[in-house]
Design an enzyme around this catalytic site. Structure first.
Site, PDB file in Angstrom:
ATOM      1  N   THR A  19       7.321   4.264  -5.695  1.00  0.00           N
ATOM      2  CA  THR A  19       6.195   4.567  -4.797  1.00  0.00           C
ATOM      3  C   THR A  19       6.714   4.938  -3.406  1.00  0.00           C
ATOM      4  OG1 THR A  19       5.015   2.792  -5.958  1.00  0.00           O
ATOM      5  CG2 THR A  19       3.957   3.673  -4.006  1.00  0.00           C
ATOM      6  N   ARG A  23      14.374   1.448  -4.330  1.00  0.00           N
ATOM      7  CA  ARG A  23      14.459   0.032  -3.953  1.00  0.00           C
ATOM      8  C   ARG A  23      15.154  -0.751  -5.042  1.00  0.00           C
ATOM      9  NH1 ARG A  23       8.651  -1.326  -1.158  1.00  0.00           N
ATOM     10  NH2 ARG A  23       8.859   0.380   0.323  1.00  0.00           N
ATOM     11  N   SER A 114      10.937  -2.246   2.915  1.00  0.00           N
ATOM     12  CA  SER A 114       9.622  -2.540   3.481  1.00  0.00           C
ATOM     13  C   SER A 114       9.274  -4.018   3.496  1.00  0.00           C
ATOM     14  CB  SER A 114       8.579  -1.738   2.717  1.00  0.00           C
ATOM     15  OG  SER A 114       7.346  -1.861   3.336  1.00  0.00           O
ATOM     16  N   HIS A 115       8.238  -4.391   2.750  1.00  0.00           N
ATOM     17  CA  HIS A 115       7.718  -5.760   2.773  1.00  0.00           C
ATOM     18  C   HIS A 115       8.484  -6.672   1.814  1.00  0.00           C
ATOM     19  CE1 HIS A 115       5.904  -3.226  -0.219  1.00  0.00           C
ATOM     20  NE2 HIS A 115       5.755  -4.294  -0.967  1.00  0.00           N
ATOM     21  N   LYS A 127      14.918   5.638   1.805  1.00  0.00           N
ATOM     22  CA  LYS A 127      13.787   6.545   1.702  1.00  0.00           C
ATOM     23  C   LYS A 127      14.125   7.804   2.480  1.00  0.00           C
ATOM     24  CE  LYS A 127       9.776   5.706   3.730  1.00  0.00           C
ATOM     25  NZ  LYS A 127       8.352   5.704   3.992  1.00  0.00           N
ATOM     26  N   ASP A 279       4.937  -5.666   8.890  1.00  0.00           N
ATOM     27  CA  ASP A 279       5.866  -5.989   7.804  1.00  0.00           C
ATOM     28  C   ASP A 279       7.313  -5.663   8.164  1.00  0.00           C
ATOM     29  OD1 ASP A 279       5.604  -3.242   7.775  1.00  0.00           O
ATOM     30  OD2 ASP A 279       5.963  -3.113   5.617  1.00  0.00           O
ATOM     31  N   ASP A 281       9.366  -3.124   7.827  1.00  0.00           N
ATOM     32  CA  ASP A 281       9.730  -1.873   8.508  1.00  0.00           C
ATOM     33  C   ASP A 281       8.655  -1.374   9.461  1.00  0.00           C
ATOM     34  OD1 ASP A 281       8.062  -1.288   6.356  1.00  0.00           O
ATOM     35  OD2 ASP A 281       8.907   0.707   6.067  1.00  0.00           O
ATOM     36  N   ASP A 283       5.351  -0.617   9.124  1.00  0.00           N
ATOM     37  CA  ASP A 283       4.270   0.333   8.837  1.00  0.00           C
ATOM     38  C   ASP A 283       2.985  -0.342   8.358  1.00  0.00           C
ATOM     39  OD1 ASP A 283       5.273  -0.329   6.366  1.00  0.00           O
ATOM     40  OD2 ASP A 283       5.761   1.719   5.741  1.00  0.00           O
ATOM     41  N   ARG A 284       3.053  -1.613   7.979  1.00  0.00           N
ATOM     42  CA  ARG A 284       1.830  -2.294   7.537  1.00  0.00           C
ATOM     43  C   ARG A 284       1.226  -3.119   8.669  1.00  0.00           C
ATOM     44  NH1 ARG A 284       2.485  -4.366   1.372  1.00  0.00           N
ATOM     45  NH2 ARG A 284       3.210  -2.373   0.544  1.00  0.00           N
ATOM     46  N   THR A 346      -1.739   6.018  -5.139  1.00  0.00           N
ATOM     47  CA  THR A 346      -1.101   5.025  -4.278  1.00  0.00           C
ATOM     48  C   THR A 346       0.224   5.564  -3.718  1.00  0.00           C
ATOM     49  OG1 THR A 346      -2.127   3.225  -5.460  1.00  0.00           O
ATOM     50  CG2 THR A 346      -0.078   2.715  -4.331  1.00  0.00           C
ATOM     51  N   GLU A 365      -4.636   2.515   3.065  1.00  0.00           N
ATOM     52  CA  GLU A 365      -4.462   1.941   1.743  1.00  0.00           C
ATOM     53  C   GLU A 365      -4.870   0.470   1.812  1.00  0.00           C
ATOM     54  OE1 GLU A 365      -1.104   3.584  -0.808  1.00  0.00           O
ATOM     55  OE2 GLU A 365      -0.141   3.227   1.098  1.00  0.00           O
ATOM     56  N   GLU A 366      -5.293  -0.040   0.670  1.00  0.00           N
ATOM     57  CA  GLU A 366      -5.693  -1.444   0.612  1.00  0.00           C
ATOM     58  C   GLU A 366      -4.521  -2.388   0.860  1.00  0.00           C
ATOM     59  OE1 GLU A 366      -4.210  -3.249  -1.982  1.00  0.00           O
ATOM     60  OE2 GLU A 366      -3.307  -1.335  -2.573  1.00  0.00           O
ATOM     61  N   SER A 367      -3.311  -1.866   0.737  1.00  0.00           N
ATOM     62  CA  SER A 367      -2.109  -2.690   0.860  1.00  0.00           C
ATOM     63  C   SER A 367      -1.683  -2.853   2.326  1.00  0.00           C
ATOM     64  CB  SER A 367      -0.977  -2.067   0.052  1.00  0.00           C
ATOM     65  OG  SER A 367      -0.814  -0.714   0.438  1.00  0.00           O
ATOM     66  N   LYS A 378       2.283   5.380   7.732  1.00  0.00           N
ATOM     67  CA  LYS A 378       1.363   4.402   8.264  1.00  0.00           C
ATOM     68  C   LYS A 378       2.061   3.685   9.422  1.00  0.00           C
ATOM     69  CE  LYS A 378       2.380   1.275   4.367  1.00  0.00           C
ATOM     70  NZ  LYS A 378       2.926   2.082   3.270  1.00  0.00           N
ATOM     71  N   ARG A 498      -1.049  -5.064 -10.906  1.00  0.00           N
ATOM     72  CA  ARG A 498      -2.035  -5.203  -9.832  1.00  0.00           C
ATOM     73  C   ARG A 498      -3.422  -4.934 -10.408  1.00  0.00           C
ATOM     74  NH1 ARG A 498       1.483  -5.642  -5.768  1.00  0.00           N
ATOM     75  NH2 ARG A 498       2.973  -3.997  -5.221  1.00  0.00           N
TER      76      ARG A 498
HETATM   77  C1  G16 Z   1       2.859  -0.738  -2.676  1.00  0.00           C
HETATM   78  C2  G16 Z   1       1.421  -0.563  -2.246  1.00  0.00           C
HETATM   79  C3  G16 Z   1       1.162   0.881  -1.839  1.00  0.00           C
HETATM   80  C4  G16 Z   1       2.139   1.309  -0.761  1.00  0.00           C
HETATM   81  C5  G16 Z   1       3.540   1.032  -1.247  1.00  0.00           C
HETATM   82  C6  G16 Z   1       4.572   1.321  -0.208  1.00  0.00           C
HETATM   83  O1  G16 Z   1       3.134   0.085  -3.781  1.00  0.00           O
HETATM   84  O2  G16 Z   1       0.545  -0.932  -3.287  1.00  0.00           O
HETATM   85  O3  G16 Z   1      -0.159   1.029  -1.393  1.00  0.00           O
HETATM   86  O4  G16 Z   1       2.002   2.661  -0.485  1.00  0.00           O
HETATM   87  O5  G16 Z   1       3.676  -0.349  -1.607  1.00  0.00           O
HETATM   88  O6  G16 Z   1       4.300   0.565   0.947  1.00  0.00           O
HETATM   89  P1  G16 Z   1       5.483   0.281   1.947  1.00  0.00           P
HETATM   90  O7  G16 Z   1       5.906   1.615   2.451  1.00  0.00           O
HETATM   91  O8  G16 Z   1       4.890  -0.600   3.009  1.00  0.00           O
HETATM   92  O9  G16 Z   1       6.499  -0.374   1.115  1.00  0.00           O
HETATM   93  P2  G16 Z   1       3.146  -0.463  -5.285  1.00  0.00           P
HETATM   94  O10 G16 Z   1       3.586   0.713  -6.094  1.00  0.00           O
HETATM   95  O11 G16 Z   1       4.066  -1.646  -5.299  1.00  0.00           O
HETATM   96  O12 G16 Z   1       1.730  -0.892  -5.560  1.00  0.00           O
END
Ligand code: G16
Length: 545
Positions: A19, A23, A114-115, A127, A279, A281, A283-284, A346, A365-367, A378, A498
């Site tokens: 996504t 990682r 990221s998170h 990335k 988070d 990095d 962006d959240r 997503t 996004e909901e996340s 973001k 999810r």
């Molecule tokens: C999760 C979230 C997505 C988000 C992605 C990347 O992906 O559900 O909405 O776009 O993380 O977020 P970040 O850039 O903050 O890591 P997944 O595929 O785990 O559902």
């Protein structure tokens, strides 16, 4: 001149970005030539990159500095013209997007998972963002993956490490490496979007206080600069403000579970007016009022509804875009504003075309992700500043603003249930079983719920006409409720299922219901249809947000 070495290598077959980039566990990245293969595969795919400018930095997690030194030497061997690296190797994801755009760079490499947790036993990630500042589209990531499966050599310069702790210019053969302050461009952009004097006046009243929890991740220095220094929020506003390689042992994901220490503070009697977190990095975002949580889906809708009061968006919104599983709260605002609301798969990369084409101004996004056309990522602190600007204008509490919004547009009760670290094969099978059921589900009645649409979401990009399919099982009901199932594309261990649940409630007398209670019949139905308990042997989700 330092010599360029050609190193023979053999491919790893698991370098397909998910996504949001590639990682893996830190130790996975530390395997012989693993990072080098991926970076060389990337450079092999970027036609015309020689002589151009790249931005490079990461969220400071374990392996960040070592990876940067390796990437710099591969970049020099591939004759990249200039690399702008963040001071100490640090760069938030939104700041990379900002600097790519501002300095007209060819692209940028962000080192982050990221998170996901960090540290030697945690996760690492790479990335690539293109010249518009956003994540590379799937056409690019698939090309990198294809190349990584064939790679048999990479190029690297034999040279000393670059001192990342000193601002200034260095040379690796013909390649100029500039260590820059990553905050400057981004902070100037924030000042151009928001009414800083109005926000400062709010803090100056002495009656308004806030906490920002940087979770020992990247945003600490950015938040201190903006909130404490420029806006006068007070010296103890930023909590956990020092970026640490293991995020202090925490899980830098700002939600009700992993952001619990902030949540606890915000539910105390003496809680401040606003609580926020970001988070790994940057962006959240998570937004809290005094004893009140703003769901990310509502957040997007509320930002959209107030955009005309914010200097950077005063001329109105072109459109709103949300990922498919995000609640339809923003759609209601779009309808009232008579603008389009786009529904994408997503992942932030799907918003890029809509933003570039001027079709959408705000995305979410909901996340816990929200952003706008100011960048192509973001932006956690942007969302916090947006809220500060709203609060400085409205002079009401966060809760009052949200309740007023629900009274006007209705409330979309919304929750996501995550089942983490499941066996991959079984979880794929669960999704496949659901997929097989889809044709028989349309028209079926479950209690008061009749299914009107049952499909596997497919997205037709209105800008480049590309089609992305297999993006989540959607069950939509007559009354606007939805159940969505999808597998995470960012995990590094097993599979994460999810389940997204949504129900619309127009009656203000019902808006005070507790979310899980309001959704209880949908939760039961989601379990029943997918046989989650039987197939995963889990009694309850790992994380509920
Ligand atoms: C999760 C979230 C997505 C988000 C992605 C990347 O992906 O559900 O909405 O776009 O993380 O977020 P970040 O850039 O903050 O890591 P997944 O595929 O785990 O559902």
């Amino acid at each position: 001149m330092n010599s360029i070495h050609t190193i023979s290598t053999t491919p790893y077959l698991d370098q397909r970005p998910g996504t949001s980039g590639l990682r893996k566990k830190v130790k996975h990245f530390q395997q012989l030539h693993y990072l080098e293969n991926f970076i060389q595969s990337l450079f092999d795919c970027l036609e015309g990159i020689a002589g151009k400018t790249l931005i490079l930095g990461g969220d400071g997690r374990y392996y960040n500095q070592e990876a940067i030194q390796i990437i710099l030497k591969i970049a020099a061997a591939n004759k990249i013209g200039r690399v702008l690296v963040g001071h100490h190797g640090l760069f938030s994801t939104p700041a990379v997007s900002c600097v790519i755009r501002h300095r007209k760079a060819f692209g940028g490499i962000i080192l982050s998972a990221s998170h996901n947790p960090g540290g030697i036993n945690g996760d690492f990630g790479v990335k690539y963002n293109t010249s518009h500042g956003g994540p590379a589209p799937e056409s690019v990531t698939e090309a990198i993956y294809a190349r990584s499966k064939k790679i048999d050599r990479y190029f690297i310069l034999k040279a000393d490490d670059i001192p990342l702790d000193t601002l200034g210019t260095h040379h690796l053969n013909e390649t100029v490496v500039e260590v820059i302050n990553p905050i400057t461009d981004w902070a100037a952009l924030m000042e151009s979007l928001f009414d800083f004097s109005k926000i400062k006046a709010l803090f100056d009243t002495g009656a308004f206080h806030m906490y920002f929890d940087a979770m020992n991740a990247i945003t600490g220095p950015y938040a201190k600069e903006i909130l404490e220094h420029r806006l006068g929020a007070g010296p103890n506003t930023v909590l956990n403000g020092d970026p640490l390689p293991d995020f202090g042992g925490g899980h830098p994901d700002p939600n009700l579970v992993y952001g619990k220490s902030l949540v606890t503070k915000m539910y105390r009697a003496n809680a401040p007016s606003l609580g926020a977190a970001s988070d790994g990095d940057g962006d959240r975002n998570m937004i809290l009022g005094k004893r009140f949580f703003v769901t990310p889906s509502d957040n997007l809708a509320i930002l959209a509804a107030h955009a005309h009061t914010i200097p950077g968006y005063r001329s109105g919104l072109a459109g709103i875009a949300r990922s498919m599983p995000t609640s339809q709260a923003a759609d209601r605002v779009a309808k009232a504003l008579e603008i389009e609301c786009f529904e994408t798969p997503t992942g932030w990369k799907f918003f890029g075309n809509l933003l570039d084409a001027g079709k959408a101004t705000l995305c979410g996004e909901e996340s816990f992700g929200a952003g706008s056309n100011h960048l192509r990522e973001k932006d956690g602190l942007w969302s916090v500043l947006f809220w500060l600007n709203i609060l400085a204008t409205q002079r009401q509490s966060v809760e009052a603003i949200v309740r007023k919004h629900w009274a006007k547009y209705g409330r979309n009760f919304y929750s996501r249930h995550d089942y983490e670290n499941l066996p991959s094969d079984q979880t794929q099978q669960l999704i496949e079983d659901l997929r097989q059921q889809l044709p028989n589900l349309i028209g079926k009645q479950f209690n008061q719920h009749q299914i009107t649409l049952a499909d596997d979401f497919s997205y037709h990009d209105p800008v480049d006409q590309s089609i992305t399919s297999g993006q989540g099982i959607r069950l939509c009901f007559e009354d606007g409720s939805r159940i969505i199932y999808r597998l995470s594309g960012t995990g590094t261990e097993g599979a994460t299922l999810r389940v997204y649940l949504e129900r619309f409630e127009p009656d203000p007398n019902q808006h005070g219901l507790e979310t899980q209670i309001a959704l209880s019949d949908l939760i039961q139905l989601a379990n029943h249809l997918a046989q989650i308990k039987q197939k995963t042997h889990r009694i309850e989700p790992t994380v509920i947000t």
